[in-house]
Design a protein around this motif. Structure first.
Motif, mmCIF file in Angstrom:
data_model
loop_
_atom_site.group_PDB
_atom_site.id
_atom_site.type_symbol
_atom_site.label_atom_id
_atom_site.label_comp_id
_atom_site.label_asym_id
_atom_site.label_seq_id
_atom_site.Cartn_x
_atom_site.Cartn_y
_atom_site.Cartn_z
ATOM 1 N N THR A 64 -62.036 -84.730 33.727
ATOM 2 C CA THR A 64 -62.374 -83.307 33.900
ATOM 3 C C THR A 64 -63.387 -83.150 35.031
ATOM 4 O O THR A 64 -64.392 -82.481 34.880
ATOM 5 C CB THR A 64 -62.949 -82.717 32.593
ATOM 6 N N GLY A 65 -63.105 -83.777 36.162
ATOM 7 C CA GLY A 65 -63.928 -83.589 37.354
ATOM 8 C C GLY A 65 -65.023 -84.630 37.503
ATOM 9 O O GLY A 65 -65.486 -85.220 36.538
ATOM 10 N N THR A 97 -69.523 -84.372 36.339
ATOM 11 C CA THR A 97 -70.134 -84.780 35.073
ATOM 12 C C THR A 97 -70.555 -86.246 35.107
ATOM 13 O O THR A 97 -71.621 -86.604 34.609
ATOM 14 C CB THR A 97 -69.161 -84.580 33.901
ATOM 15 N N VAL A 125 -71.210 -77.604 32.736
ATOM 16 C CA VAL A 125 -70.449 -77.796 33.970
ATOM 17 C C VAL A 125 -71.396 -78.413 35.006
ATOM 18 O O VAL A 125 -72.491 -77.889 35.237
ATOM 19 C CB VAL A 125 -69.850 -76.470 34.476
ATOM 20 N N PHE A 138 -72.146 -80.630 38.824
ATOM 21 C CA PHE A 138 -71.739 -80.749 40.229
ATOM 22 C C PHE A 138 -72.536 -81.851 40.894
ATOM 23 O O PHE A 138 -73.670 -82.127 40.528
ATOM 24 C CB PHE A 138 -72.036 -79.450 40.992
ATOM 25 N N TRP A 194 -64.992 -75.357 34.918
ATOM 26 C CA TRP A 194 -65.096 -76.286 36.057
ATOM 27 C C TRP A 194 -64.031 -76.003 37.104
ATOM 28 O O TRP A 194 -63.960 -76.684 38.113
ATOM 29 C CB TRP A 194 -65.018 -77.734 35.575
ATOM 30 N N THR A 239 -68.539 -68.537 36.679
ATOM 31 C CA THR A 239 -69.143 -69.760 37.213
ATOM 32 C C THR A 239 -69.274 -69.670 38.733
ATOM 33 O O THR A 239 -70.304 -70.046 39.307
ATOM 34 C CB THR A 239 -68.300 -70.995 36.821
ATOM 35 N N ALA A 279 -66.960 -79.992 40.916
ATOM 36 C CA ALA A 279 -67.234 -79.504 39.562
ATOM 37 C C ALA A 279 -66.558 -80.366 38.498
ATOM 38 O O ALA A 279 -65.456 -80.881 38.698
ATOM 39 C CB ALA A 279 -66.735 -78.068 39.429
ATOM 40 N N GLY A 280 -67.255 -80.501 37.385
ATOM 41 C CA GLY A 280 -66.676 -81.207 36.246
ATOM 42 C C GLY A 280 -67.245 -80.625 34.974
ATOM 43 O O GLY A 280 -68.355 -80.089 34.980
ATOM 44 N N VAL A 281 -66.483 -80.699 33.883
ATOM 45 C CA VAL A 281 -67.009 -80.194 32.610
ATOM 46 C C VAL A 281 -67.206 -81.381 31.666
ATOM 47 O O VAL A 281 -66.406 -82.314 31.642
ATOM 48 C CB VAL A 281 -66.089 -79.120 31.988
#
Ligand SMILES: [Zn+2]
Length: 412
Positions: free
Chosen positions: A74-75, A78, A93, A95, A159, A189, A229-231
């Motif tokens: 998920t990106g 994170t 979230v 970055f 994200w 966001t 971005a990542g969650v």
């Protein structure tokens, strides 16, 4: 109970280069210890994220830790934030972020703000850590030089947003962050991020550190550029899933982050830098000490092989392999008799292409009861003849679990 050491040399796989006698850096390097590991073990080729796909460093590590990236990725943000030592909560979230220099019209001048010092960046970070924008909490930590980790915490975030960072497009204005899907969460966001970037320009421009830098003729760190971005999603740890007590020895933040995500303990090792100057012997010693301290499995990551691949530096890459080989020697000598030792790369980083490519990477595993094959050398071509054949990244952790006596029979 047996133990395991798993060495991953980032981007160590490569392609035969006609400029260097048609050899790969692994074939060109003198690496008696890696060859010994291969000769005394079983070898094969690893497809870290599955056949034919070009792995990223984040997805490949997720896979070899047993977390299929198609389900878990998920990106990147994170993992960078976890690697920087930030404690994340479900739904945060995150970055990666640069301090950068912009001029008139918010046009990018220097994406790294003249590689501002870590101490200056730490001071500037105080402007943002704890800030609240539209009910969303900002958590901010400067890491090394111009680099930082940014986390947004609050309800209704996503994200699925683009980068503010124009990357290497010098002279281009800072990008407006866009939602990447039609959700209100992505819209919100993006709005928060755009406000943060705009605010950062004002706050940073008037900070004494930047006034001082301007006086000395140094590029000012006058904007924040978030990207990637990542969650964060809390997932079951390796201990919960496989009963494995795992530790990580790494220099690079990303690798520490993926390891923390999988529930490994990240050991701080003095001299582990994530660069070519890293102290590989200190890393090897830390891994051996971790086994003594009761860990079942230690993951050792070395980064610089990948950097030299990206820079197209064949000779330097081969030299780095020779340096890592000394650590392999230390581990072969110092590990307990019943320990398994494996070495591989997370992907191929071709010096000729100066990028990651899809070709699988050599894998060698030594330890008690292994079906030793006829492979005598550790490289891309020889390991292709080995008894392990072609293995997928997600099969590596279940394999370790069984070697360590922790696996359950599938069925009865
Ligand atoms: Zn990598």
């Amino acid at each position: 109970m047996p133990k395991a050491i798993f060495i991953v040399c980032d981007g160590m796989g490569d392609l035969p280069d006609p400029k260097f006698g048609g050899k790969t850096p692994l074939q060109a390097a003198k690496k008696p210890n890696m060859d010994k590991l291969a000769a005394e073990g079983i070898c094969g080729l690893l497809h870290s994220v599955g056949g034919g796909r070009v792995p990223g460093s984040d997805t490949s590590h997720l896979a070899i830790f047993g977390y299929p990236p198609d389900r878990y990725y998920t990106g990147r943000g994170t993992f960078e934030a976890l690697g920087a030592g930030l404690k994340l909560e479900h739904g945060d979230v995150a970055f990666r972020c640069n301090f950068a220099t912009v001029g008139k019209g918010m046009k990018l001048i220097d994406r790294r703000a003249g590689r501002i010092s870590s101490s200056e960046a730490k001071e500037l970070a105080k402007l943002f850590d704890g800030m609240v924008i539209g009910g969303v909490k900002v958590i901010f930590k400067a890491t090394v030089e111009h680099r930082a980790a940014l986390v947004l915490r609050g309800k209704g975030l996503s994200w699925k947003v683009s980068d503010a960072d124009p990357h290497d497009a010098v002279g281009v204005p800072v990008l407006t962050v866009r939602p990447l899907d039609g959700s209100p969460e992505a819209r919100k966001t993006a709005d928060v991020l755009n406000e943060l970037v705009a605010k950062s320009h004002g706050l940073l421009s008037s900070h004494p550190i930047n006034k001082e830098r301007a006086k000395k003729g140094e590029p000012q760190a006058n904007i924040l550029l978030p990207r990637g971005a990542g969650v964060f999603e809390k997932v079951p740890s390796l201990k919960e899933r496989f009963g494995i007590r795992a530790a990580c020895v790494a220099g690079g933040a990303l690798y520490k982050g993926v390891a923390r995500y999988a529930g490994m303990d990240v050991l701080e090792v003095k001299g582990a830098t994530g660069n070519a100057n890293t102290d590989v012997m200190a890393k090897g010693k830390a891994a051996l000490a971790a086994l003594k301290a009761g860990y079942d499995y230690v993951f050792i990551h070395v980064k610089a092989t990948d950097n030299f691949g990206h820079d197209g530096k064949f000779r330097e890459k081969a030299k780095m392999i020779e340096k890592i080989d000394l650590m392999v020697g230390l581990l072969l000598k110092g590990a307990p008799k019943d320990a398994y030792i494996a070495i591989t790369a997370d992907h191929t980083t071709s010096c000729m292409k100066m990028r990651h490519s899809h070709e699988p990477t050599p894998f060698a595993l030594r330890g008690p009861g292994i079906r030793v094959d006829g492979v005598k050398k550790y490289d891309e071509l020889e390991c292709a003849k080995g008894g392990l054949g072609h293995i997928a990244g997600i099969d590596v952790m279940p394999m370790f679990a069984d070697l360590l006596g922790k696996a359950h029979t599938y069925g009865s």
